[in-house]
Design a protein around this motif. Structure first.
Motif, mmCIF file in Angstrom:
data_model
loop_
_atom_site.group_PDB
_atom_site.id
_atom_site.type_symbol
_atom_site.label_atom_id
_atom_site.label_comp_id
_atom_site.label_asym_id
_atom_site.label_seq_id
_atom_site.Cartn_x
_atom_site.Cartn_y
_atom_site.Cartn_z
ATOM 1 N N GLU A 210 0.863 -1.146 -0.005
ATOM 2 C CA GLU A 210 -0.117 -0.086 0.012
ATOM 3 C C GLU A 210 0.812 1.249 0.193
ATOM 4 O O GLU A 210 2.051 1.223 0.671
ATOM 5 C CB GLU A 210 -1.009 -0.083 1.082
ATOM 6 C CG GLU A 210 -2.078 -1.105 1.204
ATOM 7 C CD GLU A 210 -3.143 -0.993 0.500
ATOM 8 O OE1 GLU A 210 -3.127 0.216 -0.319
ATOM 9 O OE2 GLU A 210 -3.816 -1.893 0.377
ATOM 10 N N PRO A 211 0.494 2.226 -0.768
ATOM 11 C CA PRO A 211 1.136 3.556 -0.560
ATOM 12 C C PRO A 211 1.209 4.090 0.811
ATOM 13 O O PRO A 211 0.513 3.783 1.860
ATOM 14 C CB PRO A 211 0.373 4.615 -1.261
ATOM 15 C CG PRO A 211 -0.673 3.792 -1.995
ATOM 16 C CD PRO A 211 -0.842 2.585 -1.284
ATOM 17 N N LYS B 288 8.373 8.698 0.907
ATOM 18 C CA LYS B 288 7.195 8.070 0.174
ATOM 19 C C LYS B 288 7.297 6.640 -0.587
ATOM 20 O O LYS B 288 8.255 6.673 -1.247
ATOM 21 C CB LYS B 288 6.559 9.092 -0.616
ATOM 22 C CG LYS B 288 6.360 10.469 -0.136
ATOM 23 C CD LYS B 288 4.961 10.574 0.618
ATOM 24 C CE LYS B 288 4.517 12.016 1.096
ATOM 25 N NZ LYS B 288 3.709 11.918 2.072
ATOM 26 N N ASP C 204 6.942 -1.175 -4.290
ATOM 27 C CA ASP C 204 8.190 -0.763 -3.961
ATOM 28 C C ASP C 204 8.943 -1.906 -3.191
ATOM 29 O O ASP C 204 8.068 -2.415 -2.143
ATOM 30 C CB ASP C 204 8.427 0.585 -3.434
ATOM 31 C CG ASP C 204 8.074 1.582 -4.273
ATOM 32 O OD1 ASP C 204 8.018 1.504 -5.465
ATOM 33 O OD2 ASP C 204 7.855 2.967 -3.924
ATOM 34 N N GLU D 233 5.467 3.457 -2.727
ATOM 35 C CA GLU D 233 4.222 3.082 -3.559
ATOM 36 C C GLU D 233 4.010 1.693 -3.415
ATOM 37 O O GLU D 233 5.048 0.816 -3.058
ATOM 38 C CB GLU D 233 4.139 3.754 -5.000
ATOM 39 C CG GLU D 233 4.331 5.114 -5.045
ATOM 40 C CD GLU D 233 3.098 5.816 -4.473
ATOM 41 O OE1 GLU D 233 1.921 5.197 -4.624
ATOM 42 O OE2 GLU D 233 3.361 6.962 -4.155
ATOM 43 N N ALA D 234 2.669 1.131 -3.739
ATOM 44 C CA ALA D 234 2.447 -0.310 -3.813
ATOM 45 C C ALA D 234 3.557 -0.962 -4.891
ATOM 46 O O ALA D 234 3.746 -0.372 -5.883
ATOM 47 C CB ALA D 234 1.276 -0.591 -4.139
ATOM 48 N N ARG E 78 12.464 0.880 -6.415
ATOM 49 C CA ARG E 78 11.225 1.311 -6.909
ATOM 50 C C ARG E 78 10.793 0.276 -7.924
ATOM 51 O O ARG E 78 11.193 -0.395 -8.600
ATOM 52 C CB ARG E 78 11.079 2.658 -7.477
ATOM 53 C CG ARG E 78 11.612 3.902 -6.671
ATOM 54 C CD ARG E 78 10.690 4.192 -5.808
ATOM 55 N NE ARG E 78 10.920 5.291 -4.880
ATOM 56 C CZ ARG E 78 10.285 5.871 -3.955
ATOM 57 N NH1 ARG E 78 9.218 5.054 -3.432
ATOM 58 N NH2 ARG E 78 10.795 6.987 -3.327
ATOM 59 N N GLU F 43 4.210 5.833 4.227
ATOM 60 C CA GLU F 43 5.615 6.468 4.194
ATOM 61 C C GLU F 43 6.582 5.681 5.165
ATOM 62 O O GLU F 43 5.900 4.910 5.824
ATOM 63 C CB GLU F 43 5.310 7.871 5.088
ATOM 64 C CG GLU F 43 5.009 9.068 4.511
ATOM 65 C CD GLU F 43 4.929 10.244 5.065
ATOM 66 O OE1 GLU F 43 4.740 11.410 4.348
ATOM 67 O OE2 GLU F 43 5.268 10.139 6.264
#
Length: 629
Positions: A464-465, A513, A518, A515-516, A497, A467
């Motif tokens: 999930e996105p 940050k 990474d 993202e899904a 990434r 931090e």
């Protein structure tokens, strides 16, 4: 004004002779009660940091507040001298303010609770425990900002207070505290779990006193303290020289682009007393890497280290404290003035153990250990899942333990002996991530007659996105080797990434940050080696290669030549060892992997891919302008 003890029975205890068998039975019963505290806590807490990782520290003390069983040493006397309250049956005291207890807890995430144990109207013991809360508010999820300049940026800081008054919970007060936290249900569960653990300890103390009698219980605890003192006096006499020895080590950076920071300590003996003097330690940092080192806590660190190295059969408690004196200059990295930030204190806390090893080993080189996994690197991952629910992970990672004069360092282990890994299945069940790799990194332990333990690689795939935040160290300096042993490998963090690009992350950073898809590759550091690598048993090297702990190429660091079928080429090994021994410089007592900080910085980009930190900037004046209580 110190707290006032209120008892309905003021009859003093009488110290009476107690036979050795009875003392041993009571000592074992108290030790079992201390482990029962852990069991109750781990089965009832909600946060994985406590429930799974065991980031908590219990203690049982006598009526004077001296720890008889536990881990971190007693802080009760200092706590009670700093609170203007009564001590009555049914009370429970609570704080999360390091400055109010002179560093007995080291940052605001640690919630400390103390319970006086009464029997028949008299105070007979104390039970205490603190645990790391996943979140206590503040500017970042996890409440451990790398760039904080004041403790007020790190979440709610609770001064010493009564949270239970004569058995009644102060509900409104607790509600206000929980309201500041991102995961109040976790905090409440962990709070109640600690209370349950304290009640368990209190019950067991009363049962022991009922069985043997109050005076026997009191006298047995006094004798436990006395015999610890006698044993430690002998250790100090035998292993701490009168001649001053000195050692220093470093925190690589402060999360704000400056470093390294020096921690210096000298040690010597005056009669039966061991003196530790931290003069020469750098001034306090403007960032959050400061560590408010409690003198009594350091005595326990030093005592435990000496006991584990020289005589593990000794039961450690507070009995030996008057045999040590600790001097820490004010306004330094280890004695910052309020309101200095403390949230990244874990690096200095852990580095203290390396410094102890460097000091004590000089007095008795046969017992010298290398530098090891002297830290508790943190990973925080937070955000909202696909259902809109907030998630927040706090995890401590493990690394290589140093080689010892009597054996190899364990691979992928914790700084704290009681800590355990959070099971990957637990992480994958409760957080939106997958653990794609969890393995030891071959060749990351320093070569030696006894090799350092290997570090770990953990690959986190985020689903999930969100931090992430990272607290890490030993990316610039090395875990040093001793007595000819080589340094261990450094740490490294790489973010891959989803598009295949890679980012090398600094050791201390917030608000990254993700993202899904990474993947974070988290490589921890290895332990320093101990002893001449060319004296290592060839069969041990062969086993390490077969087990995947050392590569075929890495075996050459020990002067061992392996064939393609993983067997040893004996003739080639003998020739290589002779060649390497003839060509090498004189063996070093300490091998840091560098000669000067300037030289180390000049190699930084080529060896780490990161820019070297600039020289630290310190405040010209340090003023503690706020009260400590």
């Amino acid at each position: 004004m110190p707290a006032k003890l209120v008892q309905t029975n003021n009859t003093p205890f009488n110290r009476i002779p107690v036979d050795t068998v009875t003392i041993d039975i009571i000592e074992s019963a108290l030790r079992n009660a201390r482990f029962e505290m852990d069991t109750v806590l781990f089965r009832t807490a909600m946060s994985p940091g406590i429930r799974e990782q065991h980031d908590s520290f219990p203690m049982i003390a006598n009526s004077d507040g001296k720890m008889v069983v536990g881990q971190f040493g007693s802080f009760i006397h200092g706590f009670m001298n700093g609170i203007d309250e009564t001590i009555e049956e049914g009370d429970v005291f609570f704080t999360s303010d390091p400055y109010s207890v002179n560093g007995a807890i080291s940052h605001a995430n640690d919630w400390l609770l103390l319970m006086p144990v009464f029997k028949d109207g008299r105070l007979v013991a104390w039970a205490a425990q603190f645990g790391h809360m996943t979140d206590v508010g503040g500017k970042v999820p996890g409440s451990l900002p790398t760039d904080a300049r004041q403790i007020y940026e790190e979440g709610i800081v609770v001064p010493p207070l009564k949270i239970y008054r004569k058995g009644e919970l102060q509900k409104e007060l607790l509600r206000v505290i929980l309201h500041q936290c991102r995961l109040p249900h976790w905090n409440l569960s962990d709070f109640n779990a600690i209370i349950a653990a304290l009640r368990t300890a209190a019950l067991r103390c009363v049962e022991i006193a009922d069985r043997f009698g109050d005076n026997v219980f009191y006298s047995a605890m006094e004798e436990m303290l006395d015999r610890n003192k006698r044993a430690m006096r002998e250790l100090i006499r035998r292993n701490v020289p009168e001649k001053r020895s000195s050692f220093e080590d470093y925190i690589c950076d402060d999360g704000m682009g400056m470093g390294p920071y020096r921690i210096a300590c000298s040690m010597w003996r005056e009669g039966d007393k061991c003196i530790f003097d931290f003069t020469g330690t750098d001034p306090q940092s403007i960032s959050s890497i400061n560590f408010l080192l409690n003198e009594e806590m350091f005595k326990m660190f030093a005592g435990i280290y000496m006991i584990m190295v020289f005589d593990p059969q000794i039961m450690f408690n507070d009995g030996f404290y008057e045999l040590m004196e600790v001097r820490i200059p004010s306004a330094t990295l280890l004695k910052p003035l309020k309101p200095a930030a403390l949230s990244c204190r874990t690096h200095a806390l852990g580095r203290i153990f390396d410094i102890l090893g460097g000091l004590l080993g000089q007095g008795n080189p046969d017992f010298m250990c290398g530098a090891g996994f002297s830290d508790s690197p943190h990973l925080m991952y937070s955000g909202y899942d696909k259902n809109g629910e907030w998630f927040q992970l706090f995890q401590i990672t493990f690394g290589g333990i140093p080689g010892k004069p009597f054996g190899d360092g364990p691979d992928g282990h914790s700084l704290w002996p009681s800590f355990t890994n959070v099971p990957n299945e637990f992480l994958e069940s409760y957080f939106p991530l997958r653990i794609e790799t969890y393995e030891t990194l071959a060749d990351t332990g320093g070569a030696g007659k006894f090799r350092g333990g290997n570090g770990l690689r953990i690959a986190y795939r985020f689903l999930e996105p969100g931090e992430i935040s990272i607290h890490d160290d030993r990316w610039l300096t090395y875990p040093w080797g001793v007595n000819g042993g080589e340094p261990g490998a450094r740490s490294k963090k790489t973010l891959v990434r989803v598009d295949g690009s890679q980012e090398l992350l600094p050791s201390k950073i917030d608000h990254v940050k993700v993202e899904a898809g990474d993947v974070l590759l988290a490589d921890t550091w290895g332990g320093g080696g101990c002893g001449d690598p060319f004296e290592r048993d060839i069969e041990a090297v062969r086993f390490d290669v077969e087990a995947g702990l050392v590569t075929i190429e890495g075996a050459r660091r020990f002067g061992v030549v392996m064939k393609d079928d993983s067997t040893v080429d004996v003739a080639a090994t003998e020739a290589l060892r002779k060649e390497l021994i003839a060509a090498r410089p004189q063996k070093k007592l300490f091998d840091r992997g560098f000669d000067t900080i300037e030289e180390l910085k000049s190699r930084c980009v080529a060896e780490t891919g990161l820019q070297p930190p600039s020289a630290p900037r310190f405040m010209k004046t340090q003023v503690s302008y706020l009260p400590t209580n």
